[in-house]
Write a protein that holds these residues in place. Structure first.
Motif, PDB file in Angstrom:
ATOM      1  N   ASN A   4      45.715  61.265  37.836  1.00 26.70           N
ATOM      2  CA  ASN A   4      45.329  61.128  36.447  1.00 26.70           C
ATOM      3  C   ASN A   4      44.358  59.978  36.279  1.00 26.70           C
ATOM      4  N   ILE A  14      44.264  61.211  25.152  1.00 24.03           N
ATOM      5  CA  ILE A  14      44.853  61.689  26.396  1.00 24.03           C
ATOM      6  C   ILE A  14      44.471  60.766  27.541  1.00 24.03           C
ATOM      7  N   PRO A  18      42.826  66.873  30.062  1.00 25.10           N
ATOM      8  CA  PRO A  18      43.263  67.671  28.928  1.00 25.10           C
ATOM      9  C   PRO A  18      43.305  69.147  29.267  1.00 25.10           C
ATOM     10  N   VAL A 204      52.535  69.299  33.318  1.00 27.08           N
ATOM     11  CA  VAL A 204      51.927  68.100  32.737  1.00 27.08           C
ATOM     12  C   VAL A 204      50.805  67.606  33.640  1.00 27.08           C
ATOM     13  N   THR A 209      52.336  63.401  27.100  1.00 27.10           N
ATOM     14  CA  THR A 209      52.597  64.807  26.825  1.00 27.10           C
ATOM     15  C   THR A 209      53.997  64.923  26.252  1.00 27.10           C
ATOM     16  N   LYS A 221      53.824  72.506  23.748  1.00 32.53           N
ATOM     17  CA  LYS A 221      53.399  71.343  24.525  1.00 32.53           C
ATOM     18  C   LYS A 221      52.246  70.684  23.781  1.00 32.53           C
ATOM     19  N   VAL A 223      49.611  67.502  23.928  1.00 37.14           N
ATOM     20  CA  VAL A 223      49.029  66.515  24.840  1.00 37.14           C
ATOM     21  C   VAL A 223      48.189  65.519  24.054  1.00 37.14           C
TER      22      VAL A 223
END
Length: 306
Positions: A4, A14, A18, A204, A209, A221, A223
């Motif tokens: 990430n 985020i 995304p 995820v 999230t 969900k 995000v």
């Protein structure tokens, strides 16, 4: 789970990659008795810190509809394997300016200069401490996560450092040295790996999230750091009912007693007040001897008086 990026998007809120949709309907294959809410996060996720005021209010007013589960996602294992050229992140010092931008945008104070002076090498140590505490007492684990975030974002302390972690745990009334030591061992590592597997099974890819799953194994969900209405709408979809009743917000005196530290934005969001109204609201709701007001990075914050 994909690595990430440390640079997060100010518009979407985020930290990570995304998806195609801001809010998507999902179907998970495991059994639940009630609505389960999974909050996938990381101690050094800047947009998770920005979400704190909204998430606290959502839990406070709608938490009676769901079981809340915090899941550690693993934002930064080590810099040697990390790279995000697209966002200009290749070394710790590249994160400093991004964090400051998130702080200004959200008005949740973020210093960020530790990325230049004393950079965090991994978010795994505080994540493992959280997991060890979570096995003992969820409320203490959540208190630790909050104190850790205050330490790193507002007060610019390196929560990857063992001494800092020990001090945070000690202030919770526990034996910080023994808990931090336990977190470094196989037990702590395995607990964290379990969270990584769960986060991966939930699909995820970025933080924060929030996933809400109903009795039929379906849900939503969401995000990124969103407005309160996003989470309320998501809960309605998970419950498959339009009419849900929020609880009344807690008294500010009770909230400060529970949280110990509140930043101005958190009070504004919880009680629907403008920044200009903050001072008069606090003076009306709190006795002068019950709190201490300070400033950091241009924002007020309030401490429970001893």
């Amino acid at each position: 789970m994909d690595k990430n990026p440390m640079a997060c998007d100010l518009e979407t809120g985020i930290c990570g990659v995304p998806g195609n949709d801001d809010m998507e309907v999902i179907d998970l294959n495991h059994s639940n008795k009630n609505i389960d809410l999974y909050y996938v996060t990381d101690p050094i996720c800047s947009h998770c810190w920005a979400l704190e005021p909204t998430l606290r209010r959502f839990i406070s007013q709608y938490g009676h509809y769901f079981n809340f589960h915090t899941v550690m996602g693993g934002l930064l294992e080590k810099w040697e394997d990390f790279g995000d050229a697209a966002n200009g992140i290749s070394k710790p010092s590249d994160v400093a300016e991004h964090w400051k931008e998130v702080g200004v945008h959200s008005r949740m104070p973020i210093d960020g200069s530790l990325w230049v002076d004393n950079p965090i090498q991994s978010s795994f140590p505080p994540s493992r401490v959280y997991k060890v505490l979570q096995q003992r007492d969820k409320s203490l684990a959540n208190a630790f996560l909050r104190r850790a975030r205050e330490s790193v974002f507002a007060f610019n302390l390196n929560i990857g450092d063992q001494a800092v972690l020990i001090d945070i745990v000690n202030k919770l009334g526990l034996d910080g040295a023994s808990i931090v030591e336990e977190a470094q061992k196989e037990t702590g590592r395995n607990l964290l790996k379990e969270d990584f597997r769960l986060a991966a099974s939930l699909g995820v890819r970025g933080f924060p999230t929030i996933i809400m799953v109903n009795q039929e194994n379906k849900g939503v969900k969401i995000v990124g750091a969103r407005q309160l209405e996003y989470y309320i709408d998501g809960l309605k979809q998970a419950l498959d009912q339009e009419n849900i009743q929020p609880k009344v917000q807690p008294k500010l005196s009770d909230l400060l007693k529970e949280e110990k530290v509140l930043f101005s934005k958190e009070i504004e969001v919880m009680y629907d007040i403008d920044q200009a109204e903050l001072s008069s609201f606090v003076k009306k709701e709190l006795s002068s001897e019950s709190y201490i007001q300070k400033e950091i990075l241009g924002e007020s914050y309030f401490l429970q008086a001893d």
